[in-house]
Scaffold this active site. Structure first.
Site, short mmCIF file in Angstrom:
data_model
loop_
_atom_site.label_atom_id
_atom_site.label_comp_id
_atom_site.label_asym_id
_atom_site.label_seq_id
_atom_site.Cartn_x
_atom_site.Cartn_y
_atom_site.Cartn_z
N TRP A 112 0.82 -1.23 0.00
CA TRP A 112 0.00 0.00 0.00
C TRP A 112 0.85 1.27 0.00
CZ3 TRP A 112 -4.41 -0.98 4.14
CH2 TRP A 112 -5.15 -2.10 3.75
N HIS A 146 12.78 -2.56 -0.91
CA HIS A 146 11.99 -2.00 -2.01
C HIS A 146 12.78 -0.86 -2.67
CE1 HIS A 146 8.85 0.12 -4.19
NE2 HIS A 146 8.18 -1.01 -4.15
N GLU A 203 11.20 -6.32 -9.37
CA GLU A 203 10.47 -5.10 -9.69
C GLU A 203 11.37 -4.15 -10.46
OE1 GLU A 203 6.99 -4.44 -6.71
OE2 GLU A 203 8.75 -3.39 -6.00
N GLY A 232 1.33 -2.45 -6.31
CA GLY A 232 1.23 -1.15 -5.65
C GLY A 232 -0.13 -0.53 -5.89
N GLY A 233 -0.20 0.39 -6.82
CA GLY A 233 -1.42 1.17 -7.07
C GLY A 233 -2.70 0.35 -7.18
O1 LIG Z 1 6.34 -0.90 -6.19
C1 LIG Z 1 5.43 -1.67 -6.47
C2 LIG Z 1 5.02 -2.73 -5.53
O2 LIG Z 1 5.96 -2.88 -4.53
C3 LIG Z 1 4.71 -1.56 -7.74
O3 LIG Z 1 3.95 -0.42 -7.72
P1 LIG Z 1 2.85 -0.19 -8.88
O4 LIG Z 1 2.04 -1.47 -8.94
O5 LIG Z 1 2.05 0.99 -8.43
O6 LIG Z 1 3.62 0.04 -10.14
#
Ligand SMILES: O=C(CO)COP(=O)(O)O
Length: 253
Positions: free
Chosen positions: A10, A95, A167, A234-235
């Site tokens: 989140w 992260h 990521e 994330g989003g």
């Molecule tokens: O950093 C993320 C998950 O840790 C990815 O973010 P988004 O899904 O918003 O691109």
């Protein structure tokens, strides 16, 4: 068989009230879902309330970061002991936003990974290259070094039990996703490296997620790749509809 892990990071979103309301909705949306593991990683302030709300559900709790020490004079920090007591199963470590904005190095991540394991938390260890590194053809070199250093000194059994999240930095929050083939290629590379570090059995068991602009529209194709064992979202994890749809895409795969 590796059980896919769909985890919602989140970031710095949702107050306690918003978090509890969201989790109530998510529980309802995912009632009866089996065969995948679902985790939410709220900000520290909401962990306790969310943990209580998740009791008896099929959703587990994770944190977004922690300090390496059990306790001490580290103003503003949170320890693995505190996360464990509150009911966390997972903790996201390294992260790219921690690396970029808070100066975390692979050595910091390595110390945190060891502390997490010592206290019975499962680390979700994030690695990924920046755009200029990919364009220069250095993806494997960069990701390989992050994996080796962040996971240095772990036994095969320890490696087998943790989660790695690939990521690519250029895909985070940009709407730009790695193609399923590119993501698969890097995840397979990470698995090979883990086989060198901890043996074939560890590499077979370790779960390697993909993260970076995962959404309902691209989830099925990404999660259908043989070396992608879930997603760090994330989003799209901030809305019940989109996160629920991503979980259901994993079920279909
Ligand atoms: O950093 C993320 C998950 O840790 C990815 O973010 P988004 O899904 O918003 O691109």
């Amino acid at each position: 068989m590796r059980i896919p892990l769909l985890a919602g990071n989140w970031k710095m979103y949702k107050t306690v009230t918003e978090a509890v309301e969201f989790v109530r909705g998510l529980k309802e949306a995912l009632a009866g879902v089996q065969g995948v593991e679902v985790a939410v990683c709220p900000p520290f302030t909401a962990l306790y309330a969310v943990a209580r709300e998740l009791e008896g559900s099929n959703i587990v709790l994770g944190a977004q970061n922690m300090h390496r020490a059990e306790e001490g004079a580290y103003t503003g920090e949170i320890s693995p002991v505190m996360l464990k007591e509150i009911g966390c199963r997972y903790v996201i470590l390294g992260h790219s936003e921690r690396r970029q904005y808070f100066g975390e190095s692979d050595e910091d991540v390595n110390a945190k990974v060891k502390a997490a394991l010592k206290h019975g938390l499962v680390p979700i260890v994030c690695v990924g290259e920046r755009l200029e590194e990919r364009e220069a053809g250095h993806t494997e070199r960069v990701v390989g070094a992050q994996v080796r250093r962040s996971l240095a000194g772990l036994s095969g059994t320890e490696l087998a039990g943790l989660v790695v999240a690939y990521e690519p930095v250029w895909a985070i929050g940009t709407g730009r996703t790695a193609s399923p083939e590119d993501a698969q290629q890097v995840n397979a590379f990470i698995r090979c490296l883990l086989a060198e570090m901890g043996g074939q059995e560890a590499a077979r068991q370790v779960r390697i997620q993909y993260g970076g602009s995962v959404k309902p529209e691209n989830a099925a194709e990404l999660l259908g790749q043989p070396d992608i064992d879930g997603a760090l979202v994330g989003g799209a994890s901030l809305k019940v509809d989109s996160f629920g749809a991503i979980v259901r895409a994993a079920l279909r795969e």
